[in-house]
Every structure is written in C-alpha cells, then in structure tokens.
Design an enzyme around this catalytic site. Sequence first.
Site, PDB file in Angstrom:
ATOM      1  N   TYR A 162     -11.377   8.061 -14.425  1.00 28.38           N
ATOM      2  CA  TYR A 162     -11.842   5.967 -13.612  1.00 28.38           C
ATOM      3  C   TYR A 162     -12.327   5.468 -14.961  1.00 28.38           C
ATOM      4  O   TYR A 162     -11.799   4.197 -14.572  1.00 28.38           O
ATOM      5  CB  TYR A 162     -12.723   6.781 -12.048  1.00 28.38           C
ATOM      6  CG  TYR A 162     -12.798   5.695 -10.926  1.00 28.38           C
ATOM      7  CD1 TYR A 162     -11.675   5.015 -10.456  1.00 28.38           C
ATOM      8  CD2 TYR A 162     -14.152   5.178 -10.920  1.00 28.38           C
ATOM      9  CE1 TYR A 162     -12.382   4.037  -9.434  1.00 28.38           C
ATOM     10  CE2 TYR A 162     -14.642   4.091 -10.618  1.00 28.38           C
ATOM     11  CZ  TYR A 162     -13.392   3.639  -9.849  1.00 28.38           C
ATOM     12  OH  TYR A 162     -13.992   2.647  -9.153  1.00 28.38           O
TER      13      TYR A 162
ATOM     14  N   THR B 270     -17.131   0.764   2.734  1.00 29.68           N
ATOM     15  CA  THR B 270     -15.861   0.877   2.884  1.00 29.68           C
ATOM     16  C   THR B 270     -15.079   2.527   3.926  1.00 29.68           C
ATOM     17  O   THR B 270     -16.365   2.504   4.089  1.00 29.68           O
ATOM     18  CB  THR B 270     -14.862   0.847   2.363  1.00 29.68           C
ATOM     19  OG1 THR B 270     -14.813   2.462   0.743  1.00 29.68           O
ATOM     20  CG2 THR B 270     -15.090  -0.183   0.488  1.00 29.68           C
TER      21      THR B 270
ATOM     22  N   ASP C 140       0.471  -1.416  -0.029  1.00 33.56           N
ATOM     23  CA  ASP C 140       0.341  -0.170  -0.130  1.00 33.56           C
ATOM     24  C   ASP C 140       0.655   1.138   0.217  1.00 33.56           C
ATOM     25  O   ASP C 140       2.030   1.263   0.544  1.00 33.56           O
ATOM     26  CB  ASP C 140      -1.082   0.005   1.017  1.00 33.56           C
ATOM     27  CG  ASP C 140      -1.863   1.356   0.855  1.00 33.56           C
ATOM     28  OD1 ASP C 140      -3.316   0.606   0.845  1.00 33.56           O
ATOM     29  OD2 ASP C 140      -1.877   1.534   0.872  1.00 33.56           O
TER      30      ASP C 140
ATOM     31  N   ASN D  48      -5.217  -4.573  -6.906  1.00 31.71           N
ATOM     32  CA  ASN D  48      -6.250  -3.687  -6.151  1.00 31.71           C
ATOM     33  C   ASN D  48      -6.427  -2.482  -5.676  1.00 31.71           C
ATOM     34  O   ASN D  48      -7.104  -1.580  -5.670  1.00 31.71           O
ATOM     35  CB  ASN D  48      -6.957  -4.285  -5.118  1.00 31.71           C
ATOM     36  CG  ASN D  48      -7.648  -3.237  -3.925  1.00 31.71           C
ATOM     37  OD1 ASN D  48      -9.223  -3.291  -4.515  1.00 31.71           O
ATOM     38  ND2 ASN D  48      -7.420  -3.339  -2.632  1.00 31.71           N
TER      39      ASN D  48
ATOM     40  N   LYS E 255     -10.417   1.487 -15.768  1.00 28.94           N
ATOM     41  CA  LYS E 255     -11.259   0.711 -14.785  1.00 28.94           C
ATOM     42  C   LYS E 255     -11.679  -0.308 -16.874  1.00 28.94           C
ATOM     43  O   LYS E 255     -11.924  -1.098 -16.269  1.00 28.94           O
ATOM     44  CB  LYS E 255     -13.119   0.748 -13.995  1.00 28.94           C
ATOM     45  CG  LYS E 255     -12.399   1.353 -12.848  1.00 28.94           C
ATOM     46  CD  LYS E 255     -11.562   0.478 -12.021  1.00 28.94           C
ATOM     47  CE  LYS E 255     -11.094   1.253 -10.874  1.00 28.94           C
ATOM     48  NZ  LYS E 255     -10.220  -0.051 -10.152  1.00 28.94           N
TER      49      LYS E 255
ATOM     50  N   ILE F 131     -19.170  -0.196  -2.365  1.00 26.13           N
ATOM     51  CA  ILE F 131     -19.290  -0.762  -1.298  1.00 26.13           C
ATOM     52  C   ILE F 131     -19.038  -0.701   0.180  1.00 26.13           C
ATOM     53  O   ILE F 131     -18.581   1.400  -0.645  1.00 26.13           O
ATOM     54  CB  ILE F 131     -17.138  -2.075  -1.219  1.00 26.13           C
ATOM     55  CG1 ILE F 131     -17.934  -2.761  -2.121  1.00 26.13           C
ATOM     56  CG2 ILE F 131     -17.339  -3.028  -0.196  1.00 26.13           C
ATOM     57  CD1 ILE F 131     -18.493  -3.980  -2.893  1.00 26.13           C
TER      58      ILE F 131
END
Length: 250
Positions: A157, A192, A37, A90, A161, A190
């Site tokens: 974005y 998160t 990360d 990811n 994707k 999601i």
Amino acid sequence: MLEFSGKVAIVTGAGSGLGEAIATILYQGGASVVLADIDQQRCIDVAGRLDPEGAHTLPLQTDVSDHRAVEAMVAATMARFDGLHLAVNNAGITGPRETPTAEYDIETWQRVIATDLGGVFFCMKYQIPALLASGGGAIVNMSSAAGIVAVAGEAPYVAAKHGIIGLSKSVALEYAGRNIRVNAVGPGFIDTPEIRKLPQEEHDALAALHPMGRLGQAEEVGQLVAYLLSEQASFITGSFHSIDGGYTAR
C-alpha cells in the site's frame, strides 16, 4: 460552489466514501459524472440519489486493475457524453495490516500494486487521449498520507501510494503544454463507512494520530479535489496536496 457546467467527469471508486463525496460535489457543480466502481450496485445507488432521471450520470462496473475494463470505461464515457474533461482516479484497496514484508503473500502484493498503482496508470493511459480530444482538462490521483511517510506492515500500500505521486508528477510534465493538469492528493484517515466498521477504540486511536485530534471528512477531501479540478487551480500541476490534519507535519 465550484462551477463545472458542461464538463464530463470520471470518478473511480465512486460507490462510497471519498469517491461518492467527490462525485456528489462535481455533480452539484453541474458536471455529468461517470461513477465507476467494482461494485456496480453501489454506483447505481449513488447515481439514483444524485440524478433520479439518469440524464447526467452513468454508473459503471469497473475493475481498475484490468486495463481492458478501464479502456471500456473511457469508451463508454465518450459514447454517452461525447467528451471527457475531468478525472479522479480514486479507486484503491488495502492489504493485510501489520504484516512484515518477508511474510507478505505474493498474490496479495500483486493485487494491491495492480489496483492502487497499476489502476492509476491504466486510467490515465486511456483518459488522456479522451481529454486531449475534448480540448484538455484535469486529473487528480488519490494517493495518501502514506504516500510520503512509511507505515510498517503495509509495504504494498505504501509503495503504491508513493508511486502514485511520482507517476502524477511525470505525467504532469509530459502534458503541461497540452492543456492537461495532473495533481495528487494525500488524505489522512477519513471518516468513511469502512473506518466506521472498526471497534470504537481503534476508531479513536486513528483519530488521535492527527494533531487536530479528529478524522477527516470525505467532503473536506472532496472540496480539495474539486478545487484542483477547477479553473481556479489553472496554474497548479505536478503537485502533491496533503489533507491530513497535520499527520505528516510531525
């Protein structure tokens, strides 16, 4: 519980959210996990929670938009665990929302594309030789529901994707005969930590976009990713898997 004993996995963006959930499931299945990360402290925290003695985790600070950092990540994986069998690419960012393309800042466009699409390319470029040296394996690249539908005002974005899906399919074809499988996953919105920071009305509006009437859970995405990495999915490659509560089925 899917079985990953003896396997070595890299998960990028592992410091929180989807990456943390995926890393947790793989570790609980017996894998040694490299948690990468841009925020290393988050990875250290996740590794400490999963593996206090540090025998089967390796937290690394990695900016996936920098190919040298990605190369170093894979080299560190091989040096520590002497193999690589699974990879989940990811890590990603978003840019400003509701910004028409003609008004989009060029530097921001380049940063989003470099991280979200370039990062997946860099990861696979260096992961694939390590996978081949280890006898093969599986890769899952994180796309999005925005990888198959449009979202106005988020051009870079959406472009990135969409690109991840095409890139994943191309690489899957290239290595299908060499025991490497490559698939892409497309989550909807999601639940998160980043989503939880939104005002309640925005949170509820995002949930309402899904016909199921709720946000997805990181663990639900993690279980799909883990299945695609597992031997149970041994005949699945070059495919895209939505997990979006019906968002893209309309």
